[in-house]
Every structure is written in structure tokens, then in C-alpha cells.
Scaffold this motif. Structure first.
Motif, PDB file in Angstrom:
ATOM      1  N   MET A   1      13.329  -2.938  61.191  1.00 39.95           N
ATOM      2  CA  MET A   1      12.463  -3.916  61.849  1.00 39.95           C
ATOM      3  C   MET A   1      11.262  -4.183  60.975  1.00 39.95           C
ATOM      4  O   MET A   1      10.571  -3.279  60.556  1.00 39.95           O
ATOM      5  N   SER A   2      10.998  -5.468  60.692  1.00 42.38           N
ATOM      6  CA  SER A   2       9.814  -5.792  59.897  1.00 42.38           C
ATOM      7  C   SER A   2       8.581  -5.586  60.743  1.00 42.38           C
ATOM      8  O   SER A   2       8.576  -5.840  61.936  1.00 42.38           O
ATOM      9  N   GLU A   3       7.507  -5.139  60.111  1.00 42.40           N
ATOM     10  CA  GLU A   3       6.278  -4.859  60.844  1.00 42.40           C
ATOM     11  C   GLU A   3       5.229  -5.900  60.532  1.00 42.40           C
ATOM     12  O   GLU A   3       5.176  -6.463  59.455  1.00 42.40           O
ATOM     13  N   ALA A   4       4.353  -6.184  61.529  1.00 46.81           N
ATOM     14  CA  ALA A   4       3.246  -7.095  61.305  1.00 46.81           C
ATOM     15  C   ALA A   4       2.262  -6.437  60.374  1.00 46.81           C
ATOM     16  O   ALA A   4       2.234  -5.221  60.198  1.00 46.81           O
ATOM     17  N   VAL A   5       1.412  -7.257  59.752  1.00 44.28           N
ATOM     18  CA  VAL A   5       0.451  -6.741  58.787  1.00 44.28           C
ATOM     19  C   VAL A   5      -0.477  -5.718  59.416  1.00 44.28           C
ATOM     20  O   VAL A   5      -0.878  -4.752  58.800  1.00 44.28           O
ATOM     21  N   ALA A   6      -0.804  -5.924  60.683  1.00 41.96           N
ATOM     22  CA  ALA A   6      -1.751  -5.028  61.343  1.00 41.96           C
ATOM     23  C   ALA A   6      -1.140  -3.656  61.631  1.00 41.96           C
ATOM     24  O   ALA A   6      -1.798  -2.776  62.138  1.00 41.96           O
TER      25      ALA A   6
ATOM     26  N   ASP B   1       1.586  -3.054  63.600  1.00 48.12           N
ATOM     27  CA  ASP B   1       2.254  -3.004  64.879  1.00 48.12           C
ATOM     28  C   ASP B   1       3.222  -4.170  64.947  1.00 48.12           C
ATOM     29  O   ASP B   1       3.113  -5.133  64.203  1.00 48.12           O
ATOM     30  N   ILE B   2       4.234  -4.080  65.847  1.00 44.59           N
ATOM     31  CA  ILE B   2       5.185  -5.172  65.945  1.00 44.59           C
ATOM     32  C   ILE B   2       4.542  -6.350  66.668  1.00 44.59           C
ATOM     33  O   ILE B   2       3.686  -6.190  67.528  1.00 44.59           O
TER      34      ILE B   2
ATOM     35  N   LEU C   1      16.285  -7.634  63.899  1.00 47.19           N
ATOM     36  CA  LEU C   1      16.013  -6.266  64.337  1.00 47.19           C
ATOM     37  C   LEU C   1      16.891  -5.267  63.588  1.00 47.19           C
ATOM     38  O   LEU C   1      18.099  -5.460  63.450  1.00 47.19           O
ATOM     39  N   ALA C   2      16.288  -4.209  63.103  1.00 49.53           N
ATOM     40  CA  ALA C   2      17.033  -3.161  62.410  1.00 49.53           C
ATOM     41  C   ALA C   2      16.213  -1.877  62.446  1.00 49.53           C
ATOM     42  O   ALA C   2      14.983  -1.906  62.312  1.00 49.53           O
ATOM     43  N   ASN C   3      16.888  -0.767  62.649  1.00 49.14           N
ATOM     44  CA  ASN C   3      16.227   0.545  62.635  1.00 49.14           C
ATOM     45  C   ASN C   3      15.047   0.619  63.598  1.00 49.14           C
ATOM     46  O   ASN C   3      13.956   1.080  63.251  1.00 49.14           O
ATOM     47  N   VAL C   4      15.261   0.110  64.808  1.00 49.96           N
ATOM     48  CA  VAL C   4      14.200   0.183  65.815  1.00 49.96           C
ATOM     49  C   VAL C   4      14.113   1.617  66.321  1.00 49.96           C
ATOM     50  O   VAL C   4      15.095   2.182  66.797  1.00 49.96           O
ATOM     51  N   GLN C   5      12.941   2.199  66.218  1.00 48.67           N
ATOM     52  CA  GLN C   5      12.762   3.584  66.617  1.00 48.67           C
ATOM     53  C   GLN C   5      12.618   3.700  68.132  1.00 48.67           C
ATOM     54  O   GLN C   5      12.159   2.778  68.801  1.00 48.67           O
ATOM     55  N   ARG C   6      13.017   4.836  68.650  1.00 46.27           N
ATOM     56  CA  ARG C   6      13.001   5.046  70.094  1.00 46.27           C
ATOM     57  C   ARG C   6      11.606   4.863  70.690  1.00 46.27           C
ATOM     58  O   ARG C   6      11.446   4.250  71.743  1.00 46.27           O
TER      59      ARG C   6
END
Length: 336
Positions: A1-6, A8-9, A49-54
Motif C-alpha cells: 500500500m502506498s503511503e501519503a507523504v504525511a 498515514d494513509i 492495495l498491497a501488503n495492507v497490515q492488520r
């Protein structure tokens, strides 16, 4: 999952996680209530979406439950309530135009179907219709879709349509009936004698914001040749990337939460130092340092890539402004 710059998603990624957690059937029922742009954005986020953590899934679900717990029934069925309230308060005649402005498009199911179509397909639908009908359709659609549709016409037709869009103020019932026939009687219409507010110089400016830069310059010059004052008015209302300098810090932070890292890097690659600093100061020091490093490592990029990225961020800014989440300053938004 790509993350926002801040770090957080983003909100759109949270929506994607939530829908993926619900299952196909329930997610489909929710998507039925969304517009074409929302479905497209969420669909793209779901595909990425990929590798979304629990713990990320649990956090999204917790936030959703808190949000739902705070909701009330207010707003459901609001159209009818608003119509009745305004008519009782102002009378049928005075309330008419105000209702049109507030609830524009409530009965325009035929036009709404065009929002789900590809720009080229919409261009084909209206290509051989009267220019005034073309202008009405272009005015009704979202500016970015309208700009893509215009790109499928030649220079002369583009100029004619934009001039007509800028001149539009109201649409008479006869014109709506003609449009109804074009859309195979899907448009329910309004048989009353009231006109509908649509188009105008601001609509033309919003569409111009989304047109490819090379085409935009050529089209603006053509408008200036026809009507110099109109060209000036459109130019004054156009909101460009540098106008984000006039947005307050809270607004910039809201925008950044919606922007993907790669998009921001490309957009800032061609931005003035002041604009870059505006972004840096609205991020954590760690995120700002990472962004600076990414900018330096990026190397040369095509101007067209920068322009696309900047227009994407501007589209986010306008959406947030339309939702009342931020206020756009400068030429893009008048302050009262």
C-alpha cells in the motif's frame, strides 16, 4: 500500500480498505450510491492495495465506527425538505431560482448518465448537435471531464463552445426539451416556465483550468481575439498551481493528505521555491526532509508530466473547496 507523504494513509485509501473489508456484495451496494468520479478514484485505490497490515485495517474500521456513531438522520431526504421550506418562506416565484441553484441537476437523469461515459463517447454524442446544446452539456459536466471532451473537437469548435459556455446564464425549457430528445428522453425535464441557472464565465474558467496547457494558451488567445474583456474575466477566475500560495496552512495540510507522494514530487519539480516552502512547512520535519531528498534524486522530468501532476492536485483542491473543507484564495475563489 502506498503511503501519503504525511506518513498515514489517505482518505481515499481508507475508503478502499473499508470496502475491501466488507466483501463484494456489500461493497457493490455502497458504490451504487456514489458518483462516477468517486467510483473511479476508489476503484483505482482498491486496485493499488498491497501488503495492507492488520493494524491499518483495524484503524480504518475503528475510525469508521466512530464516525458512524456520531451520525444522525439529518440530511436524509433533504431535497424535498429544502424545496418545501424555501417555497413556504419565500413563495413559489422567489424560491424557484434559489432552488435551481441549490438542487441543480436533481431531475436531470439524462445528463447525469453522461458523467459515467468516456469523454470521447460524450463528444461523439454531441458532435453534430447545435453548438448551444453542446455548450449546455459541457457546462453541466465536471470541469475536468468537460475539458477532456473539448480536446476531441477541433480548434474552431472548441472556441465556439467555450464562448457560449461563458455567455450562458439560464436555460429555457425549450432548450432543455431539445436536450431531452438528444438523450433519448432520459432527461426528465421541467415543464414549468422557470429557467435553470447554468454556465457562465466561472464555468468557462473552471473548464479552462483542466485543458492541456498548450491547447489552453491557444484557446485563450482565440477568445482574446473575439472578446478581450471576456478573456480577461476568464483569466482572472482561473485557478493555477501558484494560487495555492494563497491557501491557508490548514487547507494545504488537507490537500496534502489526499495527494500521492509521486504526484507531489512531480508537481513541485516545476514549482517556484515559495510554493515548495509552503508545502515543506505544512509537513513534519521528517516528511519534509524526505520530500526534499526525493526531489533532488528525481532528476529532469518532462514539463507535460509536471503539468499533469499539478492539475491533479488542483482538482483535489477544488473538490475539497466544493465540499466546504478548505477555502481557495486568489483568483480561484472570491471572498465575501
Amino acid at each position: 500500500m502506498s503511503e501519503a507523504v504525511a506518513g498515514d494513509i489517505s482518505s481515499i485509501q481508507k475508503a478502499a480498505v473499508l470496502l475491501m473489508s466488507l466483501g463484494e456484495s456489500d461493497a457493490a451496494q455502497i458504490l451504487k450510491h456514489m458518483g462516477p468520479k468517486e467510483v473511479q478514484r476508489i476503484g483505482q485505490a482498491m486496485a493499488q492495495l498491497a501488503n495492507v497490515q492488520r493494524h491499518q485495517v483495524e484503524k480504518v474500521l475503528d475510525e469508521f465506527l466512530i464516525l458512524v456513531g456520531d451520525q444522525t438522520g439529518l440530511g436524509l431526504g433533504a431535497d424535498g425538505y429544502i424545496r418545501n421550506m424555501l417555497k413556504e418562506a419565500l413563495g413559489e416565484e422567489k424560491a424557484g431560482s434559489l432552488i435551481d441553484r441549490i438542487l441543480l441537476g436533481g431531475n436531470t437523469t439524462g445528463l447525469d448518465t453522461l458523467k459515467w461515459m468516456e469523454p470521447r463517447a460524450v463528444a461523439d454524442v454531441i458532435r453534430y448537435e447545435h453548438p448551444q446544446i453542446q455548450a449546455i452539456v459541457i457546462s453541466y459536466l465536471d470541469p475536468d471531464q468537460a475539458a477532456d471532451i473539448l480536446s476531441n473537437f477541433d480548434e474552431r469548435v472548441r472556441l465556439d463552445i467555450v464562448l457560449r459556455v461563458a455567455a450562458l446564464e439560464t436555460v429555457q425549457p425549450a432548450a432543455l426539451q431539445e436536450l431531452n430528445n438528444i438523450l433519448e428522453r432520459q432527461f426528465s425535464g421541467n415543464n414549468s416556465t422557470k429557467s435553470t441557472t447554468i454556465g457562465g464565465v466561472r464555468t468557462a474558467a473552471n473548464i479552462m483550468n483542466f485543458i492541456d496547457s498548450s491547447v489552453e494558451a491557444e484557446l485563450m488567445e482565440s477568445i482574446r481575439d473575439v472578446d478581450e474583456d471576456l478573456a480577461g474575466s476568464i483569466q482572472d477566475l482561473m485557478f493555477v498551481f501558484d494560487n495555492l500560495l494563497d491557501v491557508d496552512d490548514r487547507g494545504i495540510q488537507a490537500i496534502l493528505r489526499e495527494v500521492e507522494s509521486e504526484t507531489l514530487i512531480l508537481a513541485l519539480k516545476g514549482a517556484d521555491p515559495d510554493m515548495q516552502e509552503k508545502v515543506y512547512k505544512n509537513m513534519s520535519s521528517r516528511a519534509a526532509d524526505m520530500l526534499k531528498d526525493d526531489l533532488e534524486a528525481k532528476g529532469p522530468v518532462r514539463v507535460s508530466e509536471v503539468e499533469v501532476a499539478q492539475k491533479e492536485i488542483l482538482a483535489i483542491a477544488r473538490r475539497l473547496a466544493d465540499n466546504g473543507e478548505i477555502v481557495l484564495g486568489g483568483g480561484g475563489e472570491q471572498m465575501v
